[in-house]
Design an enzyme around this catalytic site. Sequence first.
Site, short mmCIF file in Angstrom:
data_model
loop_
_atom_site.label_atom_id
_atom_site.label_comp_id
_atom_site.label_asym_id
_atom_site.label_seq_id
_atom_site.Cartn_x
_atom_site.Cartn_y
_atom_site.Cartn_z
N SER A 48 0.86 -1.19 0.00
CA SER A 48 0.00 0.00 0.00
C SER A 48 0.89 1.24 0.00
CB SER A 48 -0.87 0.00 1.26
OG SER A 48 -0.04 0.12 2.40
N ASP A 97 -0.97 -1.67 -4.06
CA ASP A 97 -2.33 -1.79 -3.54
C ASP A 97 -2.90 -0.37 -3.37
OD1 ASP A 97 -4.54 -3.08 -2.40
OD2 ASP A 97 -3.65 -3.20 -0.40
N HIS A 98 -4.12 -0.16 -3.83
CA HIS A 98 -4.81 1.13 -3.67
C HIS A 98 -3.99 2.37 -4.06
CE1 HIS A 98 -8.51 -0.42 -2.02
NE2 HIS A 98 -7.80 -1.23 -1.27
N ASP A 125 -4.82 -9.15 4.32
CA ASP A 125 -3.82 -8.45 5.14
C ASP A 125 -4.11 -8.65 6.63
OD1 ASP A 125 -1.77 -6.84 5.94
OD2 ASP A 125 -2.73 -4.95 5.44
N THR A 126 -5.38 -8.39 7.03
CA THR A 126 -5.73 -8.42 8.45
C THR A 126 -5.39 -9.75 9.13
OG1 THR A 126 -7.43 -6.74 8.15
CG2 THR A 126 -7.69 -8.22 10.04
P1 13P Z 1 -8.34 -7.34 4.84
O1 13P Z 1 -8.31 -6.15 5.78
O2 13P Z 1 -9.63 -8.07 4.88
O3 13P Z 1 -7.18 -8.24 5.04
O4 13P Z 1 -8.22 -6.76 3.36
C1 13P Z 1 -7.00 -6.34 2.82
C2 13P Z 1 -7.16 -5.65 1.52
O5 13P Z 1 -8.20 -5.68 0.89
C3 13P Z 1 -5.98 -4.93 0.98
O6 13P Z 1 -6.31 -4.15 -0.14
#
Ligand code: 13P
Length: 349
Positions: free
Chosen positions: A50, A83-84, A268-269
């Site tokens: 990110s 990412d994003h 990620d979480t």
């Molecule tokens: P989680 O928070 O569900 O892991 O999602 C991560 C994500 O979508 C990163 O772009």
Amino acid sequence: MPLVSMRQLLDEAAKGGYGVGAFNVNDMEQIQAIMMAAKETNSPVIAQASRGARKFAEDLYLFKLIEAAAELNPDIPIAMHQDHGNSFETCKSAIALGFTSVMMDGSLKEDGKTPTTFEENVEVTRRVVDYAHERGVTVEGEIGVLGGVEDGHGAGGTGLEHITDPDQAVEFAERTGVDALAIAIGTSHGAYKFTKKPDGSVLKMDVLIQIHKRLPHTHLVMHGSSSVPKDLQDIVNQYGGHLKQTWGVPVEEIQLGIKNGVRKINVDTDNRLAITGAIRKVFAETPEKFDPRDYLTPARAAMAKVVAQRMREFGQAGHAQDYKAIPIEEMAAGYKSGKLDTRPSVAAR
Ligand code: 13P
């Protein structure tokens, strides 16, 4: 093996009918954990960073870590993804660093919080597609807005506010030519996605299925797809954490998605929880310890375990050696000739 185009990984996943987890990287232990899992399961890899990760680790440290992973694991194809991305400039700088894939999240303005109009989203995404494809780099776009906030990016909310409209998804794919499309189906970033096991009223798998039927040649992406397993929550809480009980996206729903065109699954979480639980355990059980290796070693192993499990569940396990990497210049030629064109009006022919 040099870094591989994400498009190639996703095309192969589509042929094989499996999904590929995209795991976030912020530091050395996380990329090591991903590679440990990839080696154990013989899986192709999507590592993603990110904007927050790029700032935290500094671009060059981060990118060199990924290069080291590629050099140390020549048998495993690795795509490196932004990412994003919040702007053309963010995507451009990722490409300059050597990322083989970028997400232009034009669903939000550059502040990463305010939803854009459809036209604004099309315009900025199209610009990134033109720039990236000329260089053989893959582009993921987003239509609809995800809930939650990740690294300061996200509109907040539960994720139900801006579910993707299938008509708009088709128009977006046609007008932008993205390789992969993130859709909003009720998931959100972070641990607090659902207050109970999600059903069809909050997790709109029916919308995903409709979109795939209409866009069979566009790889779908599920963001916010951590499953937030109870055992990982429990370890954090057992050793002094304070997590409220919460539910993520059940693996069987992700597997249903994979049967319906989902090729990239962002996680990620779950890894954050695994790392935190392992570190807390060491601190609680052996408070006399203060060598970072004493807690980073189990933290890395805990993340590797989660990643390996997801790689098996998503079906990517066993597929690392199915194909030879296509050089990025050849991908650029493929885009130029129209061979890799995913726009529905062209790809259907
Ligand atoms: P989680 O928070 O569900 O892991 O999602 C991560 C994500 O979508 C990163 O772009």
